[in-house]
Design a protein around this motif. Structure first.
Motif, PDB file in Angstrom:
ATOM      1  N   ASP A 196      49.814  20.299   0.545  1.00 57.58           N
ATOM      2  CA  ASP A 196      48.402  19.960   0.785  1.00 57.58           C
ATOM      3  C   ASP A 196      47.783  19.208  -0.395  1.00 57.58           C
ATOM      4  O   ASP A 196      46.695  19.549  -0.874  1.00 57.58           O
ATOM      5  N   GLN A 197      48.495  18.182  -0.876  1.00 48.95           N
ATOM      6  CA  GLN A 197      47.927  17.333  -1.912  1.00 48.95           C
ATOM      7  C   GLN A 197      46.686  16.620  -1.354  1.00 48.95           C
ATOM      8  O   GLN A 197      46.681  16.133  -0.224  1.00 48.95           O
ATOM      9  N   VAL A 198      45.633  16.559  -2.135  1.00 46.96           N
ATOM     10  CA  VAL A 198      44.373  15.953  -1.700  1.00 46.96           C
ATOM     11  C   VAL A 198      44.462  14.438  -1.860  1.00 46.96           C
ATOM     12  O   VAL A 198      44.985  13.933  -2.855  1.00 46.96           O
ATOM     13  N   SER A 199      43.947  13.715  -0.882  1.00 48.22           N
ATOM     14  CA  SER A 199      44.057  12.252  -0.901  1.00 48.22           C
ATOM     15  C   SER A 199      43.228  11.652  -2.033  1.00 48.22           C
ATOM     16  O   SER A 199      42.209  12.220  -2.447  1.00 48.22           O
ATOM     17  N   PRO A 200      43.638  10.487  -2.530  1.00 55.31           N
ATOM     18  CA  PRO A 200      42.877   9.813  -3.587  1.00 55.31           C
ATOM     19  C   PRO A 200      41.433   9.530  -3.178  1.00 55.31           C
ATOM     20  O   PRO A 200      40.520   9.597  -4.010  1.00 55.31           O
ATOM     21  N   GLU A 201      41.222   9.216  -1.898  1.00 50.87           N
ATOM     22  CA  GLU A 201      39.871   8.910  -1.427  1.00 50.87           C
ATOM     23  C   GLU A 201      38.959  10.128  -1.521  1.00 50.87           C
ATOM     24  O   GLU A 201      37.803  10.034  -1.952  1.00 50.87           O
ATOM     25  N   VAL A 202      39.484  11.286  -1.120  1.00 51.48           N
ATOM     26  CA  VAL A 202      38.694  12.520  -1.186  1.00 51.48           C
ATOM     27  C   VAL A 202      38.424  12.895  -2.636  1.00 51.48           C
ATOM     28  O   VAL A 202      37.310  13.292  -3.004  1.00 51.48           O
ATOM     29  N   LYS A 203      39.446  12.756  -3.485  1.00 51.79           N
ATOM     30  CA  LYS A 203      39.249  13.060  -4.904  1.00 51.79           C
ATOM     31  C   LYS A 203      38.174  12.167  -5.512  1.00 51.79           C
ATOM     32  O   LYS A 203      37.311  12.649  -6.262  1.00 51.79           O
ATOM     33  N   ALA A 204      38.224  10.883  -5.194  1.00 54.54           N
ATOM     34  CA  ALA A 204      37.244   9.941  -5.743  1.00 54.54           C
ATOM     35  C   ALA A 204      35.826  10.297  -5.297  1.00 54.54           C
ATOM     36  O   ALA A 204      34.874  10.230  -6.095  1.00 54.54           O
ATOM     37  N   LYS A 205      35.694  10.690  -4.048  1.00 52.30           N
ATOM     38  CA  LYS A 205      34.375  11.069  -3.528  1.00 52.30           C
ATOM     39  C   LYS A 205      33.848  12.309  -4.247  1.00 52.30           C
ATOM     40  O   LYS A 205      32.674  12.368  -4.638  1.00 52.30           O
ATOM     41  N   ARG A 206      34.703  13.293  -4.457  1.00 54.17           N
ATOM     42  CA  ARG A 206      34.276  14.533  -5.112  1.00 54.17           C
ATOM     43  C   ARG A 206      33.968  14.299  -6.590  1.00 54.17           C
ATOM     44  O   ARG A 206      33.034  14.903  -7.129  1.00 54.17           O
ATOM     45  N   VAL A 207      34.744  13.443  -7.226  1.00 52.12           N
ATOM     46  CA  VAL A 207      34.453  13.093  -8.620  1.00 52.12           C
ATOM     47  C   VAL A 207      33.057  12.494  -8.729  1.00 52.12           C
ATOM     48  O   VAL A 207      32.265  12.859  -9.607  1.00 52.12           O
ATOM     49  N   GLN A 208      32.733  11.576  -7.825  1.00 52.43           N
ATOM     50  CA  GLN A 208      31.434  10.903  -7.870  1.00 52.43           C
ATOM     51  C   GLN A 208      30.291  11.891  -7.679  1.00 52.43           C
ATOM     52  O   GLN A 208      29.253  11.802  -8.357  1.00 52.43           O
ATOM     53  N   ILE A 209      30.464  12.835  -6.768  1.00 52.16           N
ATOM     54  CA  ILE A 209      29.433  13.850  -6.543  1.00 52.16           C
ATOM     55  C   ILE A 209      29.163  14.647  -7.815  1.00 52.16           C
ATOM     56  O   ILE A 209      28.006  14.882  -8.191  1.00 52.16           O
ATOM     57  N   LEU A 210      30.225  15.038  -8.506  1.00 50.38           N
ATOM     58  CA  LEU A 210      30.049  15.832  -9.715  1.00 50.38           C
ATOM     59  C   LEU A 210      29.530  14.988 -10.879  1.00 50.38           C
ATOM     60  O   LEU A 210      28.782  15.505 -11.725  1.00 50.38           O
ATOM     61  N   LEU A 211      29.906  13.733 -10.941  1.00 52.45           N
ATOM     62  CA  LEU A 211      29.372  12.867 -11.998  1.00 52.45           C
ATOM     63  C   LEU A 211      27.864  12.692 -11.842  1.00 52.45           C
ATOM     64  O   LEU A 211      27.116  12.697 -12.827  1.00 52.45           O
TER      65      LEU A 211
END
Length: 413
Positions: free
Chosen positions: A337-352
């Motif tokens: 269940d590796q998380v996709s790069p797109e989902v990771k990028a979206k979550r990073v932006q939310i936290l930034l």
């Protein structure tokens, strides 16, 4: 051209500065044609950057002696020689032999590789006391290695297990730096608060207490410390000692206890929030910053929301946000269940975006107040003099350039 390039953490910066002083003490000068690259391997991006810089320096400096050391070369020594063209390669040990290796290379002109393969056998490697002129903040390395073996991290495999620097050597270095005008000292290591685990009659907190009691020590800052390592003594020091910085960096990594368990972290969210409450009882206005990894294998939307909400509950002063980077050789690399790069990028932006709000909210608490600042340099764009307060607010004011290294009071705007 005696050139040092340091990638990654402050420990690497410390080691590079120490090695430069060692070169100068052994008769070399800034005119010698030597390039030393201290590499990083904390993420796949760090690996790539290390390779790129080694190749760039080799390509642009064909006549230079190219020395490569650090975490990336620890695991990739043969590649660094055969594909990147390094002349001398060591890993995260044997760095204090580099000067002698350069002398040997000057005579024989043959590549030298010295990699100690088993990090468990590494000993603490001392470079002696270092003094770097024309700066206001000194980094003091007190330990190397890490015992945690988090499921996502390669550091224990490249740096080895925790081993501590001799206490008397640490004290001697700080005393010498105080004499040379340094005002702020940042205590650092690979896992800083593991200091003392391999020693008798000394702990991390007891070392901090001894340093705080040194005459002339204006400010002591801890680079990073885990929740579980903040003990009663350290909290007592926060309550009683004005010269310990009003700032702690406490790595969280995730605000979801289920993710923390998969990460191999040694606490849960309840442990973390309870420790934060105790710290704030001792220092109500302290800045607490943190690291967060998003997109760890299996991180669901609900688990990410747990992290998001927990960060708001703790009310950090700032976040350092990183997308999960799969590192070959770690347990997390093979997790499902590796998380996709797109989902990771979206979550990073939310936290930034959340981090920017938290940072602004924390600063607002001090608007109109005067804080003591150590002036560090002149801002190239504004021309104003800038520096950090005890709680790590970056403040600026119209002051003469001669104010570098001075303690001044600046009103927060």
């Amino acid at each position: 051209m005696l050139k040092f390039i340091s990638l990654g953490c402050k420990v690497n910066s410390y080691e590079s500065n120490a090695l430069k002083e060692l070169f100068l003490s052994k008769g070399f000068s800034d005119k010698d044609n030597i390039i030393v690259i201290n590499t990083c391997s904390v993420t796949a991006v760090a690996d790539q950057k290390s390779r790129q810089i080694i190749r760039r320096e080799r390509r642009n400096n064909l006549d230079s002696i190219l020395v490569v050391m650090g975490c990336y070369s620890q695991k990739n020594a043969d590649y660094v020689v055969s594909s990147c063209g390094a002349d001398i390669v060591v890993g995260t040990s044997n760095r204090n032999k580099i000067v002698d290796y350069v002398k040997t290379f000057l005579k024989e002109r043959k590549p030298i590789v010295d990699i100690e393969e088993d990090p468990r056998k590494f000993k603490y490697e001392s470079f002696g006391t270092i003094v770097i002129p024309k700066t206001t903040r000194a980094y003091i390395k007190i330990e190397d290695g890490c015992n945690n073996f988090c499921t996502y991290c390669t550091i224990p495999y490249t740096r080895g297990v925790a081993r501590s620097r001799d206490k008397d050597e640490i004290i001697a270095e700080v005393k010498e730096l105080i004499k040379n005008g340094f005002l702020e000292f940042v205590i650092t290591g690979i896992h800083t608060a593991h200091y003392g685990l391999d020693l008798k009659n000394v702990t991390f907190s007891s070392l901090i207490e001894e340093l705080l009691n040194l005459d002339g020590l204006y400010r002591l800052r801890i680079s990073s410390i885990e929740e579980s390592e903040i003990d009663d003594k350290l909290i007592s020091l926060l309550a009683s000692k004005d010269n310990i910085a009003n700032h702690l960096h406490m790595p969280l990594q995730s605000g979801s206890s289920s993710v923390l368990k998969r990460m191999g972290r040694k606490y849960n969210v309840n442990d973390f929030i309870n420790k934060v409450k105790r710290i704030r009882e001792a220092r109500p206005d302290i800045a607490i910053t943190t690291d967060v990894i998003v997109g760890f294998p299996g991180e669901t939307e609900d688990e990410f929301l747990e992290t998001l909400n927990f960060i708001k509950e703790v009310n950090f002063a700032e976040l350092h946000v990183f997308p999960f980077s799969a590192r070959e050789g770690t347990k997390a690399y093979a997790m499902k269940d590796q998380v996709s790069p797109e989902v990771k990028a979206k979550r990073v932006q939310i936290l930034l975006e959340l981090s920017e709000k938290l940072k602004a909210d924390y600063r607002k608490k001090f608007v109109g107040k005067e804080l003591e600042v150590i002036i560090e340099e002149q801002d190239k764009k504004s021309g104003l003099m800038i520096g950090h307060s005890s709680n790590y607010l970056l403040l600026e004011d119209k002051l003469p350039t001669s104010s570098v290294g001075k303690i001044v009071k600046i009103k927060v705007r």
